[in-house]
Design an enzyme around this catalytic site. Structure first.
Site, PDB file in Angstrom:
ATOM      1  N   CYS B  52      -3.949   4.145 -21.802  1.00  0.00           N
ATOM      2  CA  CYS B  52      -5.025   3.419 -21.108  1.00  0.00           C
ATOM      3  C   CYS B  52      -6.315   4.227 -21.139  1.00  0.00           C
ATOM      4  CB  CYS B  52      -4.610   3.158 -19.665  1.00  0.00           C
ATOM      5  SG  CYS B  52      -5.962   2.620 -18.606  1.00  0.00           S
ATOM      6  N   CYS B  55      -7.414   5.477 -17.460  1.00  0.00           N
ATOM      7  CA  CYS B  55      -6.641   6.420 -16.651  1.00  0.00           C
ATOM      8  C   CYS B  55      -7.276   7.819 -16.690  1.00  0.00           C
ATOM      9  CB  CYS B  55      -5.186   6.489 -17.146  1.00  0.00           C
ATOM     10  SG  CYS B  55      -4.122   5.179 -16.457  1.00  0.00           S
ATOM     11  N   HIS B 115      -2.835   3.415 -12.262  1.00  0.00           N
ATOM     12  CA  HIS B 115      -2.827   2.331 -13.248  1.00  0.00           C
ATOM     13  C   HIS B 115      -2.060   1.107 -12.746  1.00  0.00           C
ATOM     14  CE1 HIS B 115      -3.148   0.799 -17.388  1.00  0.00           C
ATOM     15  NE2 HIS B 115      -1.882   0.449 -17.316  1.00  0.00           N
ATOM     16  N   ASN B 155     -13.410  -8.783 -13.242  1.00  0.00           N
ATOM     17  CA  ASN B 155     -12.548  -9.776 -13.886  1.00  0.00           C
ATOM     18  C   ASN B 155     -11.127  -9.276 -13.720  1.00  0.00           C
ATOM     19  OD1 ASN B 155     -14.621 -11.428 -14.909  1.00  0.00           O
ATOM     20  ND2 ASN B 155     -14.874 -10.085 -16.683  1.00  0.00           N
ATOM     21  N   SER B 163      -9.245  -7.210 -20.201  1.00  0.00           N
ATOM     22  CA  SER B 163      -8.487  -6.672 -21.328  1.00  0.00           C
ATOM     23  C   SER B 163      -7.708  -5.415 -20.956  1.00  0.00           C
ATOM     24  CB  SER B 163      -9.412  -6.411 -22.515  1.00  0.00           C
ATOM     25  OG  SER B 163     -10.510  -5.635 -22.108  1.00  0.00           O
ATOM     26  N   HIS B 166      -5.692  -1.849 -15.682  1.00  0.00           N
ATOM     27  CA  HIS B 166      -6.106  -0.763 -14.780  1.00  0.00           C
ATOM     28  C   HIS B 166      -7.176  -1.320 -13.826  1.00  0.00           C
ATOM     29  CE1 HIS B 166      -6.398   3.689 -14.078  1.00  0.00           C
ATOM     30  NE2 HIS B 166      -7.355   3.193 -13.304  1.00  0.00           N
ATOM     31  N   HIS B 168     -10.253  -2.160 -12.172  1.00  0.00           N
ATOM     32  CA  HIS B 168     -11.634  -1.757 -12.434  1.00  0.00           C
ATOM     33  C   HIS B 168     -12.572  -2.947 -12.338  1.00  0.00           C
ATOM     34  CE1 HIS B 168     -10.682  -3.514 -16.364  1.00  0.00           C
ATOM     35  NE2 HIS B 168     -11.972  -3.495 -16.655  1.00  0.00           N
ATOM     36  N   GLN B 170     -17.050  -4.034 -13.060  1.00  0.00           N
ATOM     37  CA  GLN B 170     -18.184  -3.730 -13.925  1.00  0.00           C
ATOM     38  C   GLN B 170     -19.499  -3.932 -13.183  1.00  0.00           C
ATOM     39  OE1 GLN B 170     -18.324  -5.169 -17.990  1.00  0.00           O
ATOM     40  NE2 GLN B 170     -16.271  -6.042 -17.815  1.00  0.00           N
TER      41      GLN B 170
HETATM   42  O1  LIG Z   1     -16.449  -6.511 -20.712  1.00  0.00           O
HETATM   43  P1  LIG Z   1     -15.057  -6.992 -20.958  1.00  0.00           P
HETATM   44  O2  LIG Z   1     -14.176  -6.833 -19.745  1.00  0.00           O
HETATM   45  O3  LIG Z   1     -14.430  -6.393 -22.188  1.00  0.00           O
HETATM   46  O4  LIG Z   1     -15.190  -8.552 -21.270  1.00  0.00           O
HETATM   47  C1  LIG Z   1     -14.981  -9.576 -20.328  1.00  0.00           C
HETATM   48  O5  LIG Z   1     -16.016  -9.632 -19.350  1.00  0.00           O
HETATM   49  C2  LIG Z   1     -17.327  -9.950 -19.848  1.00  0.00           C
HETATM   50  C3  LIG Z   1     -18.274 -10.048 -18.666  1.00  0.00           C
HETATM   51  O6  LIG Z   1     -17.818 -10.984 -17.702  1.00  0.00           O
HETATM   52  C4  LIG Z   1     -17.323 -11.245 -20.659  1.00  0.00           C
HETATM   53  O7  LIG Z   1     -18.576 -11.413 -21.267  1.00  0.00           O
HETATM   54  C5  LIG Z   1     -16.243 -11.213 -21.751  1.00  0.00           C
HETATM   55  O8  LIG Z   1     -16.181 -12.466 -22.386  1.00  0.00           O
HETATM   56  C6  LIG Z   1     -14.901 -10.882 -21.103  1.00  0.00           C
HETATM   57  O9  LIG Z   1     -13.890 -10.819 -22.075  1.00  0.00           O
END
Ligand SMILES: O=P(O)(O)O[C@H]1O[C@H](CO)[C@@H](O)[C@H](O)[C@H]1O
Ligand SMILES: O=P(O)(O)O[C@H]1O[C@H](CO)[C@@H](O)[C@H](O)[C@H]1O
Lengths: 350, 350
Positions: B52, B55, B115, B155, B163, B166, B168, B170
């Site tokens: 990961c 991590c 994780h 997300n 993806s 873990h 997290h 943004q």
């Molecule tokens: O940045 P990540 O987690 O790889 O990507 C994810 O979040 C982003 C922001 O919401 C989106 O634009 C992507 O389509 C999604 O796959």
């Protein structure tokens, strides 16, 4: 030190049809993807499926039997989101909790009795029958005084929430004009009042000169990746002549519409050699009894796939909370679609 | 013959925060679902995963090594959608093809070195550290003259495009104010100018009287399903006091925020006995140097699941082309969330 380059650097683009902005991050196309993979549709289907509620002669959930149709077949959605037996009424608490009853109709259109076909695999003549159904339904529903907007659309593929692979689309027609067409109405009206031509007439003229976003053309229609496309391979399919709705197309324009639909969806299928999922739909004038010369009929295709038959774009997080965003440029997407063969990968001889 | 009933009949609801309408079709909740099933997240994960990139101590794709962090860890996104080295520039063809360069920053926040945890499984003290990071990042990024909006979000779950499991979130921070917060800014400003109180202060007062959409409360925060919720189990988490951004919360309000986050996400996990996917994020004042007393900080949760751990709501077709639409009522969703146990189904003793 360097100069601003649309192909390489993050920027915003304006969508004149709805008045909103889009964030474009071209440099991000190459990040690795470790997330969810979609299951491509590899199933082989029979021409008639006894378990399908859309196939000819079969019985639906509500006990009704489909006719033995040979072309298209249209019926009222058994689980419609809209109904026309709703009493008028509203709620208003401090201007902050507001609701009002809504009426309308949901219809289902089977494109073909063949359970195993999709639009790109149908003949131009068969697709023309679908166009004729769209025109008939728009005319009939639009003539009702209680219906002011008719939304015709198709969800294709499990990843786009389609629950039955039998080729079909839907119509949701209702009393009020929904949000997206209402925005496009305002934007097109403002433009028309200022210029005396439709917004899409002038936009199309620029794109025909620029060429970089064109996907295909015939005598009456053009398909292109709009400058402001949000979905990776989003396209806009529009007639060269400014026509407010599908009933006002000439016979030749309807044939050319069917032809463009066929060739655009063939290119989509060829792109990742898969039955290409999308939501697509017509945007047309409100059916409020006005002529709406500002309205230029068009069709949007919103397909989710990004890199392959299994890797899609997610509209989540930033997109839901802040703004539409894309990773590849519309110009690059158009080039990919333009360079696809004109015959379907599954039926190269057709 | 009958009277209009929000619980039974199709209607539209108004969203005063963004000025848009939503179509509600309560009677449609019971239609059969034969479409795509999601894969629930049943994997058991180790506390530390050597593969990961989030991590502690591991090496990321760009070769950098994560520190041996024990609380939270924040770094610049290696594949950020926004960058701050973009030269100024724009494009304008006939007012219809318009673009302008955009600058900004992408950050990643690891919520915990563990994780195998998610927010509902973390302690209040550990979640409080995440709240503190949000405040620190908002303060630092927001102070930059080239950043006028800071979007903090998470997300969660593969179905929401995440993806890496873990825990997290943004941050995307940028020069311009994105579409959604810009709409909320306009709506809140209009309301504040008319009433001298924030829109959400008055909205919250009504909901505390009505009670039917409340999910949970503590001394400083309330979570509810907003009257205009679009996603099936969408919630709005907001402070009782009108505060424009997270840096202006008192210590007690930050503790209570962590507590509300913990209990709300526990209820979400309990609903379908699964790690509940969602996109969630804070909406706060633009960081343009103005005080923005009209802004009432809040957090949106947009979770896709509809009926079970495997059946989601698809925002496609009608929703993309016409209007947001939901099948179950916000009141019914709130009742389901309210009736969940307060302890996590996986850790009943905690
Ligand atoms: O940045 P990540 O987690 O790889 O990507 C994810 O979040 C982003 C922001 O919401 C989106 O634009 C992507 O389509 C999604 O796959
Ligand atoms: O009506 P269907 O095909 O069952 O349902 C599908 O299309 C509808 C209209 O776009 C959406 O509201 C649903 O979420 C989707 O699953």
């Amino acid at each position: 030190h360097s100069t601003f380059d649309l192909a390489q650097q993050p920027h915003r683009r304006y969508n004149p049809l709805n008045g909103e902005w889009l964030l474009v991050s071209p440099h991000r196309a190459l990040r690795p993807w470790q997330g969810q993979q979609e299951a491509p549709d590899t199933e082989t289907r029979p021409a008639h499926d006894p378990g399908c509620y859309l196939c000819a002669g079969n019985v639906r959930a509500n006990g009704e039997q489909n006719p033995d149709y040979t072309g298209t077949f249209v019926f009222d959605n058994d689980f419609a989101a809209l109904r026309d037996d709703v009493p008028a009424g509203d709620v208003n608490l401090g201007g902050l909790l507001r609701a009002e009853s809504e009426t309308g109709v949901g219809r289902v259109i089977c494109f073909s009795p063949r359970h195993d076909l999709t639009l790109p695999e149908m003949s131009r003549a068969d697709i023309r029958r679908v166009v004729d159904v769209w025109a008939d339904e728009f005319r009939t529903l639009g003539a009702r005084p209680d219906i002011n907007y008719v939304q015709i659309f198709e969800n294709k593929g499990a990843v786009m929430g389609c629950s039955n692979p039998h080729p079909h689309g839907q119509i949701w027609a209702q009393r009020t004009v929904p949000g997206e067409p209402a925005k496009e109405s305002r934007q097109q009206l403002t433009y028309f009042e200022q210029h005396g031509r439709t917004l899409l007439t002038d936009y199309l003229a620029i794109e025909l000169r620029e060429k970089s976003r064109l996907v295909l053309e015939n005598e009456h229609w053009v398909a292109l990746v709009p400058f402001w496309a949000g979905w990776p391979f989003e396209t806009l399919l529009l007639p060269r002549r400014a026509v407010p709705d599908v009933t006002q197309l000439t016979d030749a324009e309807k044939d050319a519409f069917a032809d463009a639909l066929r060739h655009l969806t063939i290119r989509y299928d060829n792109l990742f050699q898969t039955s290409f999922p999308y939501s697509a739909g017509l945007h047309q004038r409100p059916t409020d009894g006005q002529a709406h010369p500002e309205w230029h009929l068009h069709m949007h295709f919103f397909p989710p796939l990004l890199r392959s038959a299994t890797v899609r774009k997610f509209m989540v997080g930033y997109e839901l909370l802040a703004n539409a965003q894309r990773d590849i440029t519309p110009e690059w997407a158009a080039e990919r679609l333009r360079s696809q063969p004109e015959t379907h990968y599954k039926h190269p001889a057709a």
